[in-house]
Scaffold this active site. Structure first.
Site, short mmCIF file in Angstrom:
data_model
loop_
_atom_site.label_atom_id
_atom_site.label_comp_id
_atom_site.label_asym_id
_atom_site.label_seq_id
_atom_site.Cartn_x
_atom_site.Cartn_y
_atom_site.Cartn_z
N GLU A 27 0.83 -1.21 0.00
CA GLU A 27 0.00 0.00 0.00
C GLU A 27 0.87 1.26 0.00
O GLU A 27 2.04 1.23 0.37
CB GLU A 27 -0.95 0.02 1.20
N ASP A 142 -11.54 -0.48 5.35
CA ASP A 142 -10.73 -1.69 5.17
C ASP A 142 -11.56 -2.94 5.44
O ASP A 142 -11.43 -3.95 4.73
CB ASP A 142 -9.54 -1.69 6.14
N LYS A 159 -4.28 -1.81 14.13
CA LYS A 159 -3.55 -0.84 14.93
C LYS A 159 -4.04 -0.76 16.37
O LYS A 159 -5.24 -0.83 16.62
CB LYS A 159 -3.66 0.54 14.27
N1 PSU Z 1 -1.45 1.14 9.47
C1 PSU Z 1 -0.29 1.80 9.65
N2 PSU Z 1 -0.13 2.98 9.06
C2 PSU Z 1 -1.09 3.50 8.25
C3 PSU Z 1 -2.29 2.80 8.04
C4 PSU Z 1 -2.42 1.62 8.68
O1 PSU Z 1 0.58 1.35 10.36
O2 PSU Z 1 -0.87 4.57 7.70
C5 PSU Z 1 -3.33 3.34 7.09
C6 PSU Z 1 -3.75 2.21 6.16
O3 PSU Z 1 -3.67 2.70 4.85
C7 PSU Z 1 -5.17 1.91 6.55
C8 PSU Z 1 -5.64 3.28 6.96
O4 PSU Z 1 -5.90 1.37 5.50
O5 PSU Z 1 -4.53 3.77 7.72
C9 PSU Z 1 -6.92 3.26 7.74
O6 PSU Z 1 -7.36 4.59 7.87
P1 PSU Z 1 -8.83 4.92 8.45
O7 PSU Z 1 -8.80 4.48 9.88
O8 PSU Z 1 -8.95 6.42 8.27
O9 PSU Z 1 -9.80 4.17 7.61
#
Ligand code: PSU
Ligand code: MN
Length: 320
Positions: A27, A142, A159
């Site tokens: 990604e 996701d 995370k």
């Molecule tokens: N995990 C990491 N760093 C990131 C992300 C995930 O260690 O930058 C990113 C990924 O691209 C994931 C996104 O899909 O954060 C999710 O963001 P949100 O919670 O806004 O959907």
């Protein structure tokens, strides 16, 4: 003549290799938003090298000036690493980014959509997004995309800033298989342990390849999430992370951060609260996940070659 899917552009280097080599998609949001400069450059290099060392070809996914691209490289990759006007693109944003000719760094959700469009079956990332602790209903796209993208996704769990039990429940509801690699626990991204059990575990990439082929042969559309703990040398202590995340959530609340900005904000706040230790863990786990994804991608090709599809399995899941 072999016709490439037209929705995506393969870099010239990859277009030449894609039929003979195992490909691992990576990604770009983690490079352009998730990690700070210049550590993002380090992350890209370490992931790329890890994939190549394990005999597969890395392919960074992104929208490059409006073109959905497999194998971001050269000057375009530099723009993403410098984060020159690059926005975070989730699956819902893809069409818009293309129509407007934007540079878009793809999240896990958007990357999965590109994997499906390009026919790539193995993808590595750091941690997936999931159900947030607050506010109610903030749930990363996701999860939905995992439910409808038949792709093997290698990660270190979700995370630590998230509600992990709720995230696991959602993965179950959505039909996403979760397999622990060398663990029977769902890892906590920065931490190796969460106390949350996974229902399947293995330390054999061939088993993962066969399970995926069986899953696909049944027409199941969900992803197969392979989770492995962050490397022991860089993993953080659970109590340290818990304190850091609480502090980060407080800062996000005080700053009034909302929407797509929440995840990058929280990751940066955790980095400050752990004096950079979370950054070292993040880089190490990205590298380890890329290495495992490459081994799985190679095993998947071997499974196909030896069984022309997928091998019949007995009740114990062993090929007969
Ligand atoms: N995990 C990491 N760093 C990131 C992300 C995930 O260690 O930058 C990113 C990924 O691209 C994931 C996104 O899909 O954060 C999710 O963001 P949100 O919670 O806004 O959907
Ligand atoms: Mn969100």
């Amino acid at each position: 003549m072999d016709v490439l899917p037209r929705a995506v552009r393969w870099s010239s280097a990859l277009a030449a290799q894609r039929r003979d080599q195992a490909i691992v998609a990576l990604e770009s949001s983690v490079l352009a938003q998730g990690l700070p400069v210049p550590a993002n450059r380090d992350a890209e290099r370490r992931m790329r090298t890890a994939v190549e060392t394990h005999h597969a070809v890395p392919a960074v996914l992104a929208v490059d000036r409006g073109v959905p691209t497999v194998g971001l490289d050269g000057e375009a990759l530099e723009r993403f690493l410098r984060r020159d006007g690059v926005r975070k693109v989730s699956s819902r944003d893809l069409g818009w980014a293309v129509a407007q000719g934007l540079d878009g760094a793809t999240t896990v959700a958007a990357s999965l959509a590109l994997c499906v469009a390009a026919g790539i079956e193995v993808f590595a990332t750091g941690g997936i997004g999931g159900v947030h602790r607050e506010p109610a209903f903030d749930e990363a796209a996701d999860l939905l995309e995992l439910s409808r993208s038949p792709v093997i996704v290698v990660c270190a769990g979700a995370k630590s800033i998230l509600d992990l039990p709720a995230t696991l429940e959602r993965l179950e509801s959505y039909g996403v298989a979760v397999i622990g690699f060398g663990t029977d626990e769902f890892p906590g991204f920065f931490t190796r342990h969460t106390g949350l059990p996974v229902t399947a575990s293995t330390d054999d990439v061939a088993v993962i390849a066969r399970a995926f082929r069986a899953h696909r042969a049944l027409g199941l559309r969900g992803a197969l999430l392979v989770v492995q703990p962050p490397p022991a040398a860089e993993a953080l202590d659970g109590a340290l992370v818990a304190t850091a995340v609480d502090r980060a959530l407080g800062e996000a609340r005080a700053a009034g951060v909302t929407g797509a900005a929440v995840t990058p904000f929280l990751l940066a706040a955790v980095e400050r609260a752990t004096a950079g230790a979370s950054l070292a863990a993040n880089l190490a786990l990205l590298e380890a996940n890329a290495a495992l994804a490459a081994q799985i991608a190679v095993a998947l090709r071997e499974t196909d070659a030896s069984a022309a599809g997928y091998p019949p399995l007995n009740a114990q899941g062993t090929p007969v």
